[in-house]
Scaffold this motif. Structure first.
Motif: not given
Length: 717
Positions: A520-536, A539-549
């Motif tokens: 339930x640390x949603x803010x950290x999850x969003x930040x980490x997914x954004x960092x992952x997506x910036x690196x690579x 679309x798996x990351x995009x999907x997960x980030x969409x749900x986290x957002x």
């Protein structure tokens, strides 16, 4: 640098590959086993590429050798390229299904590169190099078994390494090393498939090595591999040993009858060691197959108690659905998945749905029978049959080209046996290759290839080509490698290493984000997914980030941060639509859209999100018509619209739609407890309390016999 320095470096890189690969496991990624193994393969291939480039610059030519297997390998590669280009998801077809990784076009190109890198650069002492790889494989497999052995006694070494606890508690219920060993391979069947290869490698070393050290390594390799196979309880791996063992035994019998001087006293003792050792190991460890183990314990000789006399019930009991306990037999599940894979192959006969797209495409043909298995809610990203998986994802062209390669290899082995029939060591080598070849064919039939197996498969082709060949005549056209050429090689290697490293870091952040979201640390999850997506771009990351957002937007709304919530909703929507555009036939992304819209409705109580969610459910139904969860969610959505609607006719329409949807969910899965309970709630809401109470009375003993809260609901009807 002299030419032999390049070739020696490449040789040792192959040694490292075979020794280290089975052990590559890291607990900090989204997938512990296959992800890190495939990246290690890419790492070794990158280093080989760099050295090979330097050698080519020195010789002023790119020395790639022609081999007897060029035609079938080339045809197979063409089939994979065409399938990837016509894929329903080109990104997945190139990089591989996220979570499996192995099998995408990139990995196939890498394995073929490793094959040509081996046959083109191993020029001296070819038999000796192959035998060294066999010895390294035998030692590595022994260590793999020793690593996994404590886990069968509830003291797993991986848990000790990862969590500092010498027990099995670091594994989820899906992993039970005390019941089935998997060691560092990830799954029992994967371990068994690997050890069935090293079993035949050990036999070859035992009978052909002049050195006592290598003989001992071979003997221990055979016995330890057999122990590991039995403790993995992998029936396909056990069965895969039989054909190769029979062939080797028949050949040894012929040798004994016609060439008795070949059988030294040691070799006679060796036969007794193997025969006695395998029998003793079988009796001690058992096989995990009840019919076989009953023979090993002689339980069939024990007096059986008489069966109780059946008593006919005085009153006929009406048959009703009941929850089936336990786990569905794996072969029964496989048959269902195989049926779906065959259907896909018939729908996409030429080039399939695209390399490694089975996880998305299977939903469209998923048999209803799958809903009645214990794994009804699992995502099957492989057909659990390598050949049907190839048929479904690459069509008849892909499967046919793979079978052609298999047949070409088998034919070449037979021709080599005929050619070297007077050379006992060579015949034993080719028979060992047949054992490896058949074992891979069998284990792939009941499963699918993984990184370790594919490495052996493609490099076994190289062993077949090189064994028995004389040393190659070295190229005398040697030049100094210029600084510019060295720079080019270094830049290529650094670029590839950077790509591999970026891939690993992105996945590391993705795994961390998943853990943060679960806590339930949603803010950290969003930040980490954004960092992952910036690196690579994935679309798996995009999907997960969409749900986290979407969850983050809900949290912001709860904290009265309206502007921030609106911003998060907008970004979540864009990412969700982008991931769907990247993989339009991925039903999981449509399900994410459904979940997101529900969250947005909870925030705003705006009906437009319910209608958008229902539209997404309609699209999901087109892709997965037999998934009972889709009509279940449709029933929930229509129920919410019913609550919010004032118009009588429209209200009745939503009521009818919700009941129609929940009945469809139950029809698709007649033991769907959640669906029955939702039906109870709907009947109660719509005023049909008599039927609701009757259904709840039927529901409780079957699905909630110990749930006191649900039992109390009966009084509310």
């Amino acid at each position: 640098m002299k030419l032999h320095h390049y070739t020696n470096t490449i040789k040792y890189l192959y040694y490292i590959l075979f020794f280290v690969l089975p052990f590559v496991v890291l607990p900090v990624n989204s997938e512990l086993f296959e992800f890190n193994k495939i990246l290690f393969i890419y790492l070794i291939a990158t280093l080989i590429c760099g050295v090979w480039l330097l050698r080519s610059f020195q010789e002023k030519r790119f020395a790639i050798r022609r081999t007897p297997l060029d035609i079938p390998i080339g045809i197979f590669l063409v089939s994979q390229i065409i399938s990837a280009l016509l894929s329903i998801d080109q990104h997945t077809s190139f990089f591989g299904y996220y979570g499996r990784f192995n099998g995408g076009l990139l990995s196939i190109l890498t394995y073929i590169f490793l094959y040509y890198g081996f046959v083109s650069n191993i020029e001296k002492n070819k038999n000796k190099v192959i035998k060294a790889i066999f010895g390294i494989s035998a030692i590595s497999s022994l260590l793999v078994v020793l690593w996994g052995l404590p886990g069968t006694f509830n003291h797993d070494l991986s848990c000790l390494l990862f969590t500092s606890k010498f027990d099995n508690t670091c594994w989820t219920a899906q992993f039970r090393p005390a019941e089935r060993m998997f060691s560092t391979l990830g799954q029992p069947n994967w371990l068994g498939a690997y050890l069935s290869i090293t079993f035949f490698i050990g036999i070859f070393l035992s009978f052909t090595s002049q050195s006592k050290k290598w003989r001992l390594i071979g003997i221990i390799g055979v016995l330890s591999s057999y122990v590991g196979i039995l403790l993995s309880r992998s029936r396909s791996s056990m069965g895969s040993l039989v054909p190769g063992t029979i062939l080797l035994s028949l050949y040894l019998l012929i040798l004994f009858l016609n060439n008795k001087h070949w059988f030294s006293s040691f070799k006679k003792k060796l036969l007794l060691i193997f025969l006695g050792g395998l029998i003793v190991i079988t009796f001690i460890t058992k096989t995990g197959i009840p019919q076989v183990d009953s023979l090993l314990t002689f339980s069939f000789l024990k007096k059986q108690a008489p069966a109780p006399i059946a008593v006919t019930a005085p009153v006929e009991v009406t048959k009703s659905l009941e929850v089936v306990g336990g786990i569905t037999e794996s072969l029964d599940i496989r048959k269902i998945v195989w049926k779906g894979a065959w259907e896909l192959g018939m729908q996409y006969p030429l080039f399939g749905t695209g390399v490694e797209t089975f996880g998305y495409a299977y939903y469209s043909v998923r048999p209803v029978a799958h809903n009645l298995t214990s794994e009804w809610d699992y995502l099957y990203n492989k057909a659990h049959n390598e050949y049907l998986n190839l048929l479904a994802t690459t069509g008849w062209f892909g499967l046919g080209s793979y079978v052609l390669l298999m047949m070409w290899m088998g034919g070449l082995i037979i021709l080599r046996i005929i050619k070297y029939k007077s050379d006992t060591t060579s015949v034993l080598f080719y028979l060992a290759l047949i054992g490896i070849y058949i074992s891979i064919c069998i284990t792939n039939f009941f499963g699918f290839s993984i990184t370790v197996i594919n490495t052996y498969w493609y490099l076994t082709l190289g062993f077949l080509v090189l064994y028995g060949e004389p040393d190659s005549i070295p190229n005398t056209n040697h030049n100094r490698v210029s600084l510019a050429q060295t720079g080019i090689a270094i830049l290529v290697v650094l670029w590839l290493l950077n790509s591999i490293g970026t891939y690993w870091v992105a996945d590391f952040k993705y795994a961390q984000s998943d853990a943060a979201l679960k806590s339930n640390n949603t803010e950290a999850s969003v930040r980490l997914l954004q960092e992952a997506l910036a690196l690579r771009d994935e679309h798996v990351y995009e999907d997960k980030l969409s749900y986290a957002l979407a969850q983050y937007a809900y949290l912001a709304s709860y904290q009265k941060q309206k502007d921030k919530a609106i911003e998060m909703i907008d970004i979540a929507e864009k990412l969700n639509l982008k991931s769907i555009k990247s993989s339009p036939q991925n039903v999981l992304y449509w399900k994410t859209r459904v979940k997101n819209q529900f969250i947005f409705y909870q925030m705003s109580l705006d009906k437009k999100y319910l209608f958008t969610g229902l539209a997404a459910l309609d699209e999901a139904t087109k892709l997965a018509s037999t998934d009972p969860k889709i009509p279940y969610f449709s029933a929930t959505y229509y129920s919410l619209l019913y609550d919010d609607e004032k118009d009588i006719k429209q209200k009745k329409l939503f009521k009818d739609k919700s009941m129609e949807s929940i009945e469809k969910a139950i029809a698709l899965k007649p033991d769907y407890g959640d669906a029955f309970y939702l039906k109870v709630q709907l009947l109660k809401k719509y005023g049909n309390k008599v039927e609701g109470k009757k259904l709840l009375e039927w529901y409780i003993p079957r699905f909630a016999p110990t749930n006191e809260e649900i039992k109390k609901e009966l009084s509310s009807f």
